[in-house]
Scaffold this motif. Structure first.
Motif, mmCIF file in Angstrom:
data_model
loop_
_atom_site.group_PDB
_atom_site.id
_atom_site.type_symbol
_atom_site.label_atom_id
_atom_site.label_comp_id
_atom_site.label_asym_id
_atom_site.label_seq_id
_atom_site.Cartn_x
_atom_site.Cartn_y
_atom_site.Cartn_z
ATOM 1 N N ILE A 2 0.851 -0.858 0.200
ATOM 2 C CA ILE A 2 0.008 0.055 -0.607
ATOM 3 C C ILE A 2 0.722 1.148 -0.124
ATOM 4 O O ILE A 2 1.992 1.267 0.238
ATOM 5 N N ASP A 3 0.397 2.109 -1.028
ATOM 6 C CA ASP A 3 0.873 2.969 -1.086
ATOM 7 C C ASP A 3 1.128 4.364 0.347
ATOM 8 O O ASP A 3 0.140 4.671 0.351
ATOM 9 N N ARG A 4 2.522 4.548 0.939
ATOM 10 C CA ARG A 4 1.746 5.755 1.780
ATOM 11 C C ARG A 4 1.315 7.314 1.106
ATOM 12 O O ARG A 4 1.971 7.799 0.310
ATOM 13 N N LEU A 5 -0.255 8.201 2.242
ATOM 14 C CA LEU A 5 -0.263 9.141 1.741
ATOM 15 C C LEU A 5 0.504 10.212 2.229
ATOM 16 O O LEU A 5 0.813 10.601 3.858
ATOM 17 N N LEU A 6 0.649 11.142 1.487
ATOM 18 C CA LEU A 6 1.786 12.260 2.433
ATOM 19 C C LEU A 6 0.688 13.003 2.424
ATOM 20 O O LEU A 6 -0.067 13.649 1.744
ATOM 21 N N THR A 7 1.110 13.745 4.274
ATOM 22 C CA THR A 7 -0.053 15.556 3.700
ATOM 23 C C THR A 7 0.487 16.855 2.480
ATOM 24 O O THR A 7 1.971 15.988 2.383
ATOM 25 N N GLU A 10 4.207 17.053 4.459
ATOM 26 C CA GLU A 10 5.483 16.027 3.883
ATOM 27 C C GLU A 10 6.073 16.444 2.621
ATOM 28 O O GLU A 10 6.986 16.375 2.493
ATOM 29 N N LYS A 14 9.759 16.548 1.266
ATOM 30 C CA LYS A 14 10.378 16.360 0.667
ATOM 31 C C LYS A 14 11.072 16.915 -0.668
ATOM 32 O O LYS A 14 12.043 16.650 -1.326
ATOM 33 N N ARG A 42 -4.343 14.761 -0.086
ATOM 34 C CA ARG A 42 -2.810 13.427 0.094
ATOM 35 C C ARG A 42 -1.985 13.311 -1.098
ATOM 36 O O ARG A 42 -2.573 13.628 -2.494
ATOM 37 N N ARG A 44 0.473 10.526 -3.224
ATOM 38 C CA ARG A 44 1.152 8.987 -3.319
ATOM 39 C C ARG A 44 2.765 9.249 -3.169
ATOM 40 O O ARG A 44 3.151 9.690 -3.862
ATOM 41 N N GLU A 45 3.145 8.779 -1.695
ATOM 42 C CA GLU A 45 4.136 9.060 -1.826
ATOM 43 C C GLU A 45 5.140 8.237 -2.927
ATOM 44 O O GLU A 45 5.870 8.809 -3.667
ATOM 45 N N THR A 46 5.103 7.178 -3.637
ATOM 46 C CA THR A 46 5.797 6.365 -4.973
ATOM 47 C C THR A 46 5.945 7.331 -5.965
ATOM 48 O O THR A 46 6.546 7.486 -6.384
#
Length: 66
Positions: A2-7, A10, A14, A42, A44-46
């Motif tokens: 599962i992809d981490r969701l960033l605020t 955040e 990055k 949000r 997706r981090e990827t």
């Protein structure tokens, strides 16, 4: 996996940009991996990592929004 969701905060950290830059991009749907959950945004981090490794290829706003 599962992809981490960033605020937005955040994601801005990055990218080393102001949070306002991230919000501006989300308003124009010009942010990679954008996910809207009601009024919340949000990223997706990827997708953000791909964006970074591709040198930020999503440089322009979508046609007609900039």
């Amino acid at each position: 996996m599962i992809d981490r969701l960033l605020t937005p905060a955040e994601a801005a950290e990055k990218l080393k940009v102001p949070v306002s830059w991230v919000y501006e991009r989300t308003r124009h749907n010009a942010m990679p991996g954008l996910v809207r959950i009601g009024k919340y945004v949000r990223i997706r981090e990827t997708d953000l990592e791909d964006f970074i490794s591709n040198g930020g290829e999503l440089n322009e706003y979508p046609k007609g929004t900039g």
